[in-house]
Design an enzyme around this catalytic site. Structure first.
Site, PDB file in Angstrom:
ATOM      1  N   ARG A  39       1.073 -41.590 -46.050  1.00  0.00           N
ATOM      2  CA  ARG A  39       0.128 -40.684 -45.415  1.00  0.00           C
ATOM      3  C   ARG A  39      -1.105 -41.428 -44.891  1.00  0.00           C
ATOM      4  NH1 ARG A  39       3.854 -40.468 -48.872  1.00  0.00           N
ATOM      5  NH2 ARG A  39       2.515 -40.384 -50.681  1.00  0.00           N
ATOM      6  N   CYS A  74      -0.572 -34.371 -53.980  1.00  0.00           N
ATOM      7  CA  CYS A  74      -1.005 -35.536 -53.207  1.00  0.00           C
ATOM      8  C   CYS A  74      -2.237 -35.125 -52.422  1.00  0.00           C
ATOM      9  CB  CYS A  74       0.101 -35.994 -52.254  1.00  0.00           C
ATOM     10  SG  CYS A  74      -0.387 -37.344 -51.151  1.00  0.00           S
ATOM     11  N   THR A  76      -3.961 -37.034 -50.243  1.00  0.00           N
ATOM     12  CA  THR A  76      -3.932 -37.516 -48.864  1.00  0.00           C
ATOM     13  C   THR A  76      -3.134 -36.554 -47.990  1.00  0.00           C
ATOM     14  OG1 THR A  76      -3.833 -39.703 -49.886  1.00  0.00           O
ATOM     15  CG2 THR A  76      -3.698 -39.612 -47.497  1.00  0.00           C
ATOM     16  N   THR A 116      -7.571 -42.459 -51.657  1.00  0.00           N
ATOM     17  CA  THR A 116      -7.087 -43.406 -50.649  1.00  0.00           C
ATOM     18  C   THR A 116      -8.075 -43.440 -49.486  1.00  0.00           C
ATOM     19  OG1 THR A 116      -5.897 -41.700 -49.423  1.00  0.00           O
ATOM     20  CG2 THR A 116      -4.680 -42.828 -51.194  1.00  0.00           C
ATOM     21  N   LYS A 156       1.492 -47.457 -57.821  1.00  0.00           N
ATOM     22  CA  LYS A 156       2.692 -47.310 -56.984  1.00  0.00           C
ATOM     23  C   LYS A 156       3.669 -48.464 -57.202  1.00  0.00           C
ATOM     24  CE  LYS A 156       0.856 -44.464 -53.182  1.00  0.00           C
ATOM     25  NZ  LYS A 156       1.662 -43.245 -53.357  1.00  0.00           N
ATOM     26  N   CYS A 185      -7.075 -38.864 -55.898  1.00  0.00           N
ATOM     27  CA  CYS A 185      -5.733 -39.379 -55.576  1.00  0.00           C
ATOM     28  C   CYS A 185      -4.918 -39.161 -56.833  1.00  0.00           C
ATOM     29  CB  CYS A 185      -5.766 -40.863 -55.216  1.00  0.00           C
ATOM     30  SG  CYS A 185      -4.098 -41.593 -55.117  1.00  0.00           S
TER      31      CYS A 185
END
Lengths: 230, 230
Positions: A39, A74, A76, A116, A156, A185
């Site tokens: 994203r 999420c 983002t 992010t 991640k 986030c």
């Protein structure tokens, strides 16, 4: 929307639902499509791969399967909320608005936003917090670089130890006068440290999901629940 | 198929998939329909509520959504595997056969089966293990009552502490001459204690799911992996 964040979200919803037996739990369908384009890369123009078509296809699949409410763990992805919502008739919880509302109910006035670069530059939190007269501060470029590293190089990538960087950024923001820290986030709770000044957007979304789906929340911390008991 | 077992299964699959970034993970759709009637109650004739129609409807939903393989993290539900498989064209992993195969690859000869009364009386494990010349022993009525309590009074009820009963049953079975203990109910890993003689059907299903879906497994114990490295 990262796989680890989705696992944690599912754990939170299940663990925080009052249940004596299977059928007391909520009926849940999860789609975790790992191949959805990043994203942030799209929002910042680093990539032309638009994540919206896949997100919309998944939302429509959930709608066809008969779900009553959708949660997207999420922050983002919230950038695409308007267009996602326009494509289906099932309501989608807004993680940014819910988190800003929670911060206001907790009585905070100056929140640090950790997220992010897509979330920070998209300014959705800044606008949502302004509705409640909460100032939204973001890390300087060095601090943001640390946040990016926690998300992409640690969580991640499945690497433990992001807590060291997290503590450093959190201290920077508190020293800057912030009275609270928003985990904006959903990967960040996987690398954060306990602190009553932290507002975890994933936890807020789990709470709101349980309530909206007709479940009874249990086991949230007294600080967290103080937002809803006033 | 209990919600807590499904959360653990999703955690195992995600945590044990080699991935540096989101898109290295598997695309996964989960349907956790908490209202599916209790499998054991139906198998034992205690209830006329057949769980098959809802299970089949969910499997067909997954098929329409385009999944390539289905895993059902519930040993008792394996009782319905033939009829479930007959209703769709997507392959469904067989948790009982995979677990028996794992026990054989580990070189065990006399396994204790801990599971629901539906699983024990259905005798699927007994037949699957016999294919590999592995004897299948089950607890006596007092031991089975403890297993039932772990599953229904502790794990499904969200109550911690089932490990005490688990250790007691495990010791009974090992004293009876078993060289291994099969966690033949996916709720049991949530109340078990570490022991290299334990074979966790949920862990076996997670491993086989990752492999069948094209992922690369990582982080399983050396004992576990020894089954696949011969």
């Amino acid at each position: 929307m990262g796989p680890a964040a989705t696992v944690l979200f599912y754990h939170l919803v299940t663990n925080h639902t009052l249940a004596q037996r299977d059928k007391d739990h909520l009926n849940i369908i999860i789609t975790s499509r790992a191949e959805i384009p990043d994203r942030t890369d799209f929002i910042l123009g680093k990539s032309a791969d638009d994540p919206l078509p896949m997100m919309l296809a998944d939302a429509q699949m959930l709608e066809r399967a008969g779900v009553g409410v959708i949660a997207v763990p999420c922050n983002t992805a919230q950038f695409f909320w308007d267009r996602l919502t326009a494509g289906i008739s099932v309501p989608i919880l807004n993680i940014v608005d819910e988190t800003a509302n929670h911060a206001a109910r907790r009585g905070f006035h100056r929140a640090a936003l950790l997220g992010t670069e897509g979330t920070v530059k998209g300014e959705l939190y800044k606008r949502a917090l302004a509705e409640y007269d909460i100032e939204c501060r973001t890390p300087d470029p060095e601090g943001q670089a640390l946040v990016n590293s926690i998300i992409y190089d640690y969580v991640k990538a499945g690497v433990p130890g992001g807590e060291v960087l997290f503590s450093k950024v959190a201290e920077m923001m508190l020293a800057d006068g912030c009275d609270s820290i928003i985990l904006g986030c959903t990967e960040l709770p996987l690398a954060s440290v306990p602190d009553p000044r932290i507002i975890d957007s994933l936890e807020v979304l789990a709470y709101r999901s349980i309530v909206e789906a007709g479940g009874t929340p249990k086991g949230f911390s007294p600080e967290f629940m103080s937002a809803y008991e006033k």
